[in-house]
Motif scaffolding. Structure first.
Motif, PDB file in Angstrom:
ATOM      1  N   LEU A 195       0.834  -1.201   0.000  1.00 51.08           N
ATOM      2  CA  LEU A 195       0.000   0.000   0.000  1.00 51.08           C
ATOM      3  C   LEU A 195       0.874   1.257   0.000  1.00 51.08           C
ATOM      4  O   LEU A 195       0.603   2.218  -0.733  1.00 51.08           O
ATOM      5  CB  LEU A 195      -0.936  -0.002   1.207  1.00 51.08           C
ATOM      6  CG  LEU A 195      -1.873   1.188   1.354  1.00 51.08           C
ATOM      7  CD1 LEU A 195      -2.763   1.363   0.137  1.00 51.08           C
ATOM      8  CD2 LEU A 195      -2.720   1.026   2.611  1.00 51.08           C
ATOM      9  N   LEU A 196       1.945   1.250   0.780  1.00 52.52           N
ATOM     10  CA  LEU A 196       2.866   2.383   0.818  1.00 52.52           C
ATOM     11  C   LEU A 196       3.508   2.600  -0.556  1.00 52.52           C
ATOM     12  O   LEU A 196       3.603   3.737  -1.030  1.00 52.52           O
ATOM     13  CB  LEU A 196       3.940   2.160   1.890  1.00 52.52           C
ATOM     14  CG  LEU A 196       4.972   3.256   2.065  1.00 52.52           C
ATOM     15  CD1 LEU A 196       4.315   4.591   2.422  1.00 52.52           C
ATOM     16  CD2 LEU A 196       5.976   2.851   3.146  1.00 52.52           C
ATOM     17  N   GLU A 197       3.935   1.520  -1.196  1.00 47.61           N
ATOM     18  CA  GLU A 197       4.513   1.640  -2.538  1.00 47.61           C
ATOM     19  C   GLU A 197       3.492   2.245  -3.508  1.00 47.61           C
ATOM     20  O   GLU A 197       3.833   3.110  -4.324  1.00 47.61           O
ATOM     21  CB  GLU A 197       4.963   0.277  -3.054  1.00 47.61           C
ATOM     22  CG  GLU A 197       6.180  -0.273  -2.362  1.00 47.61           C
ATOM     23  CD  GLU A 197       6.499  -1.691  -2.798  1.00 47.61           C
ATOM     24  OE1 GLU A 197       7.688  -1.960  -3.036  1.00 47.61           O
ATOM     25  OE2 GLU A 197       5.568  -2.533  -2.900  1.00 47.61           O
TER      26      GLU A 197
ATOM     27  N   ASN B 223      18.237   5.696   4.220  1.00 45.14           N
ATOM     28  CA  ASN B 223      16.879   5.686   4.730  1.00 45.14           C
ATOM     29  C   ASN B 223      16.039   4.655   3.979  1.00 45.14           C
ATOM     30  O   ASN B 223      15.771   4.825   2.786  1.00 45.14           O
ATOM     31  CB  ASN B 223      16.271   7.087   4.568  1.00 45.14           C
ATOM     32  CG  ASN B 223      14.813   7.168   4.951  1.00 45.14           C
ATOM     33  OD1 ASN B 223      14.166   6.178   5.229  1.00 45.14           O
ATOM     34  ND2 ASN B 223      14.297   8.373   4.942  1.00 45.14           N
ATOM     35  N   PRO B 224      15.599   3.574   4.645  1.00 46.43           N
ATOM     36  CA  PRO B 224      14.827   2.548   3.937  1.00 46.43           C
ATOM     37  C   PRO B 224      13.496   3.072   3.393  1.00 46.43           C
ATOM     38  O   PRO B 224      13.015   2.591   2.374  1.00 46.43           O
ATOM     39  CB  PRO B 224      14.610   1.459   4.992  1.00 46.43           C
ATOM     40  CG  PRO B 224      14.893   2.089   6.305  1.00 46.43           C
ATOM     41  CD  PRO B 224      15.805   3.239   6.051  1.00 46.43           C
ATOM     42  N   LEU B 225      12.913   4.088   4.030  1.00 47.68           N
ATOM     43  CA  LEU B 225      11.659   4.672   3.534  1.00 47.68           C
ATOM     44  C   LEU B 225      11.897   5.340   2.180  1.00 47.68           C
ATOM     45  O   LEU B 225      11.110   5.178   1.249  1.00 47.68           O
ATOM     46  CB  LEU B 225      11.111   5.686   4.543  1.00 47.68           C
ATOM     47  CG  LEU B 225      10.809   5.121   5.932  1.00 47.68           C
ATOM     48  CD1 LEU B 225      10.708   6.225   6.952  1.00 47.68           C
ATOM     49  CD2 LEU B 225       9.553   4.275   5.898  1.00 47.68           C
TER      50      LEU B 225
ATOM     51  N   GLU C  12      10.612   4.222  -1.561  1.00 44.19           N
ATOM     52  CA  GLU C  12       9.912   5.211  -2.389  1.00 44.19           C
ATOM     53  C   GLU C  12      10.533   5.302  -3.777  1.00 44.19           C
ATOM     54  O   GLU C  12       9.835   5.420  -4.778  1.00 44.19           O
ATOM     55  CB  GLU C  12       9.971   6.577  -1.706  1.00 44.19           C
ATOM     56  CG  GLU C  12       9.313   7.686  -2.488  1.00 44.19           C
ATOM     57  CD  GLU C  12       9.447   9.040  -1.805  1.00 44.19           C
ATOM     58  OE1 GLU C  12       9.307  10.050  -2.510  1.00 44.19           O
ATOM     59  OE2 GLU C  12       9.686   9.087  -0.591  1.00 44.19           O
ATOM     60  N   GLU C  13      11.848   5.220  -3.843  1.00 42.33           N
ATOM     61  CA  GLU C  13      12.567   5.322  -5.109  1.00 42.33           C
ATOM     62  C   GLU C  13      12.661   3.991  -5.858  1.00 42.33           C
ATOM     63  O   GLU C  13      13.197   3.934  -6.952  1.00 42.33           O
ATOM     64  CB  GLU C  13      13.978   5.874  -4.866  1.00 42.33           C
ATOM     65  CG  GLU C  13      13.983   7.297  -4.358  1.00 42.33           C
ATOM     66  CD  GLU C  13      13.385   8.267  -5.372  1.00 42.33           C
ATOM     67  OE1 GLU C  13      13.778   8.217  -6.552  1.00 42.33           O
ATOM     68  OE2 GLU C  13      12.509   9.066  -4.980  1.00 42.33           O
ATOM     69  N   GLY C  14      12.172   2.923  -5.235  1.00 43.86           N
ATOM     70  CA  GLY C  14      12.230   1.605  -5.877  1.00 43.86           C
ATOM     71  C   GLY C  14      13.607   0.977  -5.832  1.00 43.86           C
ATOM     72  O   GLY C  14      13.929   0.107  -6.649  1.00 43.86           O
ATOM     73  N   ASN C  15      14.440   1.407  -4.886  1.00 48.93           N
ATOM     74  CA  ASN C  15      15.821   0.922  -4.787  1.00 48.93           C
ATOM     75  C   ASN C  15      16.011  -0.141  -3.711  1.00 48.93           C
ATOM     76  O   ASN C  15      17.149  -0.421  -3.319  1.00 48.93           O
ATOM     77  CB  ASN C  15      16.768   2.091  -4.514  1.00 48.93           C
ATOM     78  CG  ASN C  15      16.798   3.053  -5.683  1.00 48.93           C
ATOM     79  OD1 ASN C  15      16.603   2.676  -6.826  1.00 48.93           O
ATOM     80  ND2 ASN C  15      17.016   4.315  -5.393  1.00 48.93           N
ATOM     81  N   ILE C  16      14.905  -0.715  -3.226  1.00 47.38           N
ATOM     82  CA  ILE C  16      14.980  -1.721  -2.176  1.00 47.38           C
ATOM     83  C   ILE C  16      13.751  -2.622  -2.317  1.00 47.38           C
ATOM     84  O   ILE C  16      12.681  -2.150  -2.688  1.00 47.38           O
ATOM     85  CB  ILE C  16      15.048  -1.048  -0.784  1.00 47.38           C
ATOM     86  CG1 ILE C  16      15.408  -2.029   0.313  1.00 47.38           C
ATOM     87  CG2 ILE C  16      13.767  -0.333  -0.463  1.00 47.38           C
ATOM     88  CD1 ILE C  16      15.642  -1.361   1.670  1.00 47.38           C
ATOM     89  N   THR C  17      13.923  -3.902  -2.041  1.00 49.07           N
ATOM     90  CA  THR C  17      12.781  -4.820  -2.101  1.00 49.07           C
ATOM     91  C   THR C  17      11.939  -4.677  -0.836  1.00 49.07           C
ATOM     92  O   THR C  17      12.412  -4.169   0.180  1.00 49.07           O
ATOM     93  CB  THR C  17      13.241  -6.285  -2.205  1.00 49.07           C
ATOM     94  OG1 THR C  17      13.931  -6.638  -0.997  1.00 49.07           O
ATOM     95  CG2 THR C  17      14.142  -6.510  -3.418  1.00 49.07           C
TER      96      THR C  17
ATOM     97  N   LEU D 250      11.537  -4.322   5.037  1.00 46.51           N
ATOM     98  CA  LEU D 250      11.045  -4.808   6.329  1.00 46.51           C
ATOM     99  C   LEU D 250      12.198  -5.249   7.228  1.00 46.51           C
ATOM    100  O   LEU D 250      12.198  -4.985   8.429  1.00 46.51           O
ATOM    101  CB  LEU D 250      10.045  -5.947   6.128  1.00 46.51           C
ATOM    102  CG  LEU D 250       8.685  -5.511   5.583  1.00 46.51           C
ATOM    103  CD1 LEU D 250       7.857  -6.727   5.187  1.00 46.51           C
ATOM    104  CD2 LEU D 250       7.943  -4.651   6.588  1.00 46.51           C
ATOM    105  N   LYS D 251      13.205  -5.890   6.624  1.00 43.71           N
ATOM    106  CA  LYS D 251      14.370  -6.338   7.401  1.00 43.71           C
ATOM    107  C   LYS D 251      15.096  -5.134   8.016  1.00 43.71           C
ATOM    108  O   LYS D 251      15.453  -5.158   9.198  1.00 43.71           O
ATOM    109  CB  LYS D 251      15.318  -7.120   6.481  1.00 43.71           C
ATOM    110  CG  LYS D 251      16.582  -7.593   7.157  1.00 43.71           C
ATOM    111  CD  LYS D 251      17.475  -8.305   6.162  1.00 43.71           C
ATOM    112  CE  LYS D 251      18.839  -8.567   6.742  1.00 43.71           C
ATOM    113  NZ  LYS D 251      19.765  -9.125   5.754  1.00 43.71           N
ATOM    114  N   GLN D 252      15.280  -4.082   7.228  1.00 45.03           N
ATOM    115  CA  GLN D 252      15.980  -2.902   7.730  1.00 45.03           C
ATOM    116  C   GLN D 252      15.166  -2.178   8.794  1.00 45.03           C
ATOM    117  O   GLN D 252      15.721  -1.701   9.796  1.00 45.03           O
ATOM    118  CB  GLN D 252      16.337  -1.964   6.581  1.00 45.03           C
ATOM    119  CG  GLN D 252      17.448  -2.515   5.710  1.00 45.03           C
ATOM    120  CD  GLN D 252      17.912  -1.531   4.665  1.00 45.03           C
ATOM    121  OE1 GLN D 252      17.593  -0.343   4.713  1.00 45.03           O
ATOM    122  NE2 GLN D 252      18.669  -2.014   3.695  1.00 45.03           N
ATOM    123  N   ILE D 253      13.857  -2.095   8.600  1.00 44.69           N
ATOM    124  CA  ILE D 253      13.007  -1.450   9.601  1.00 44.69           C
ATOM    125  C   ILE D 253      13.071  -2.249  10.906  1.00 44.69           C
ATOM    126  O   ILE D 253      13.273  -1.679  11.986  1.00 44.69           O
ATOM    127  CB  ILE D 253      11.549  -1.324   9.100  1.00 44.69           C
ATOM    128  CG1 ILE D 253      11.454  -0.388   7.897  1.00 44.69           C
ATOM    129  CG2 ILE D 253      10.625  -0.868  10.231  1.00 44.69           C
ATOM    130  CD1 ILE D 253      11.743   1.064   8.169  1.00 44.69           C
TER     131      ILE D 253
END
Length: 117
Positions: free
Chosen positions: A12-14, A76-78, A82-87, A92-95
């Motif tokens: 939903l965030l994506e 920043n994982p958020l 947002e930029e599509g640079n993380i799965t 979730l792992k980083q958070i």
């Protein structure tokens, strides 16, 4: 079950982030603003911020943890999501890692944080 809910919230965030970019692009075009300049927080800024907080709290974190993630700049994982640079899984792992490490803005400023185990 909680991981399934967390993953759905991240989806939903994506989706909100994609819609925010599209709305910003449309607004800038209508106003004759160059896309590179940007126009600040957009129409979906508040719902995005609230959803980020919900995700962090659901994973056991606090508003202070969320503030700390925002201080991480290019780590920043958020922002990376947002930029599509993380799965989603890495997000979730980083958070979770930040929450488990009790990441705070002070820890970020002292550069006393790593995502490495």
């Amino acid at each position: 079950m909680m991981n399934d809910i967390a993953e759905e919230l991240v989806k939903l965030l994506e989706d909100l982030n994609r819609k925010e970019r599209k709305l910003d692009e449309i607004s800038n075009t209508l106003q004759g603003i160059d896309d590179e300049i940007g126009s600040g927080p957009g129409y979906l800024y508040e719902p995005i911020i609230e959803l980020e907080l919900i995700i962090v709290k659901m994973l056991g974190g606090t508003r202070k943890n969320l503030s700390a993630f925002r201080e991480l700049d290019d780590r920043n994982p958020l922002y990376l999501l947002e930029e599509g640079n993380i799965t989603r899984q890495e997000f979730l792992k980083q958070i979770k890692r930040g929450i488990e490490s009790d990441l705070t803005p002070d820890a970020v400023l002292s550069d006393d944080f790593s995502y490495e185990d």
